[in-house]
Design an enzyme around this catalytic site. Structure first.
Site, short mmCIF file in Angstrom:
data_model
loop_
_atom_site.label_atom_id
_atom_site.label_comp_id
_atom_site.label_asym_id
_atom_site.label_seq_id
_atom_site.Cartn_x
_atom_site.Cartn_y
_atom_site.Cartn_z
N HIS A 1 -6.61 -7.47 -0.76
CA HIS A 1 -6.91 -6.21 -0.82
C HIS A 1 -5.96 -5.93 -1.67
O HIS A 1 -4.47 -5.86 -1.78
CB HIS A 1 -6.24 -5.01 0.36
CG HIS A 1 -6.81 -5.65 1.86
ND1 HIS A 1 -6.40 -6.19 2.49
CD2 HIS A 1 -8.09 -4.30 2.02
CE1 HIS A 1 -7.31 -7.11 3.09
NE2 HIS A 1 -8.46 -5.21 3.22
N ASP B 1 -4.97 -13.37 2.66
CA ASP B 1 -6.31 -12.37 3.83
C ASP B 1 -6.98 -12.36 2.37
O ASP B 1 -8.36 -12.33 2.98
CB ASP B 1 -5.85 -10.90 4.23
CG ASP B 1 -5.37 -10.12 3.30
OD1 ASP B 1 -4.83 -10.64 1.68
OD2 ASP B 1 -5.11 -8.80 3.21
N HIS C 1 1.03 -1.46 -0.19
CA HIS C 1 -0.13 0.34 0.27
C HIS C 1 0.80 1.33 0.16
O HIS C 1 0.74 2.03 -0.45
CB HIS C 1 -0.93 0.18 1.51
CG HIS C 1 -2.21 -1.48 1.41
ND1 HIS C 1 -2.67 -1.31 -0.32
CD2 HIS C 1 -2.23 -1.84 1.84
CE1 HIS C 1 -3.80 -2.22 0.14
NE2 HIS C 1 -3.23 -3.12 1.42
N ASP D 1 -2.66 -10.19 -2.29
CA ASP D 1 -2.96 -9.93 -1.22
C ASP D 1 -4.84 -9.80 -1.70
O ASP D 1 -4.93 -9.80 -2.60
CB ASP D 1 -2.59 -9.19 -1.50
CG ASP D 1 -2.88 -8.44 0.17
OD1 ASP D 1 -2.20 -8.32 0.97
OD2 ASP D 1 -3.97 -7.35 0.82
#
Length: 307
Positions: free
Chosen positions: A164, A245, A126, A162
């Protein structure tokens, strides 16, 4: 064994505080999972610190200086945003995380190992060129990718599974045709980026997955779009932003993968790396907040990297 594990004790010392999902227990679970007998032959290497020069391959000098200057001392902590916290050990942990990926690049390019897994935290995908966010201070995989290009490669790819979207990685490479970035991620979900129409200069592949989706949607995204794009790009080195995740047990998202899905996608990526990149893969831990899912998924991923 042709796989090396890169980690450092500082990555365990980074402490965002009680109740924060990105806790030291995550890395402890990963390292415990890799004590299984089948991983006994892995070379275990202490991650060095990334240099400022390496960090500035992917980040602005201002961002690097800001993180260095923000590092708290004593027992203090600093909240960068609602999610992202620095403790006194966080700077060294972030330097070791990025340093692990750079060291892994050096070793696979020198043929000391074919593949690497970096068991590090904080995560990185991120972090944009100029901003820390989403638990991330420096974008370790992006730093490593630019380090690989600076070492003489012409094409590298980053696969991010991931749950996200790796908005930071996309931000850093959105105009760099030497890097193919491919992401599967749940949508809608933090950080809100990663639509299919976000294509950069033809080098960005986003495959958003619907909430509640599982193995079928995930594997179809890879078979139909991600793997063909990687094959056409023919990377000389493959990076993996390995977040776990999207597992059905994870508390922060709503996909329904299991360890077998991570084994499957890793086998597919190994086949592509064998075809185009002399087998070379550098994988680095990103998210994953169920300790049970982390243990199972990391074992599946690393076993597939070995095989």
């Amino acid at each position: 064994m042709h796989l090396a594990l890169y980690t450092h004790a500082s990555c365990l010392a980074h402490d965002p505080g009680a109740g924060h999902p990105e806790s030291p227990a995550r890395l402890r679970a990963v390292l415990e999972a890799l004590t299984h007998d089948r991983f006994a032959g892995i070379d275990r290497i202490e991650a060095p610190r990334a240099t400022r020069t390496q960090l500035e391959l992917a980040h602005s000098p201002g961002h690097v200086a800001q993180i260095f200057d923000a590092a708290p001392a004593g027992d203090a902590s600093l909240r960068i945003d609602a999610d992202t916290v620095m403790s006194p050990d966080s700077l060294d942990a972030a330097l070791r995380a990025a340093g692990a990926v750079c060291a892994a690049v050096d070793d696979v390019l020198a043929a000391r190992h074919r593949r690497a897994f970096c068991a590090v935290r904080p995560p990185g995908h991120h972090a944009t060129a100029a901003q820390a966010m989403g638990f991330c201070l420096f974008n370790s995989v992006a730093v490593g990718a630019r380090h690989a290009l600076a070492s003489g490669l012409q094409r590298v790819a980053i696969v991010d599974f991931d749950v996200h979207h790796g908005n930071g990685t996309q931000d850093i490479f959105v105009s760099d045709p030497r890097v193919l970035y491919a992401s599967t991620h749940e949508m809608p979900l933090y950080p809100g980026t990663g639509l299919r129409r976000e294509t950069g200069v033809g080098n960005i592949i986003n495959e958003p997955l619907p909430s509640g989706g599982g193995s079928g949607e995930f594997r179809a995204a890879y078979r139909e779009r991600v793997l063909p794009a990687l094959d056409a790009f023919a990377p000389q080195l493959l990076f993996v932003s390995a977040g776990f995740d999207a597992h059905r047990l994870d508390p922060l998202a709503n996909l329904n993968l299991d360890a077998e899905d991570y084994a499957w996608v890793t086998h597919e990526l190994v086949a592509l790396a064998d075809k185009h990149a002399q087998g070379r893969i550098v994988s680095s831990l990103e998210g994953g907040y169920s300790l049970t899912a982390l243990r199972q998924s990391v074992q599946a991923h690393v076993a597939a990297l070995i095989e």
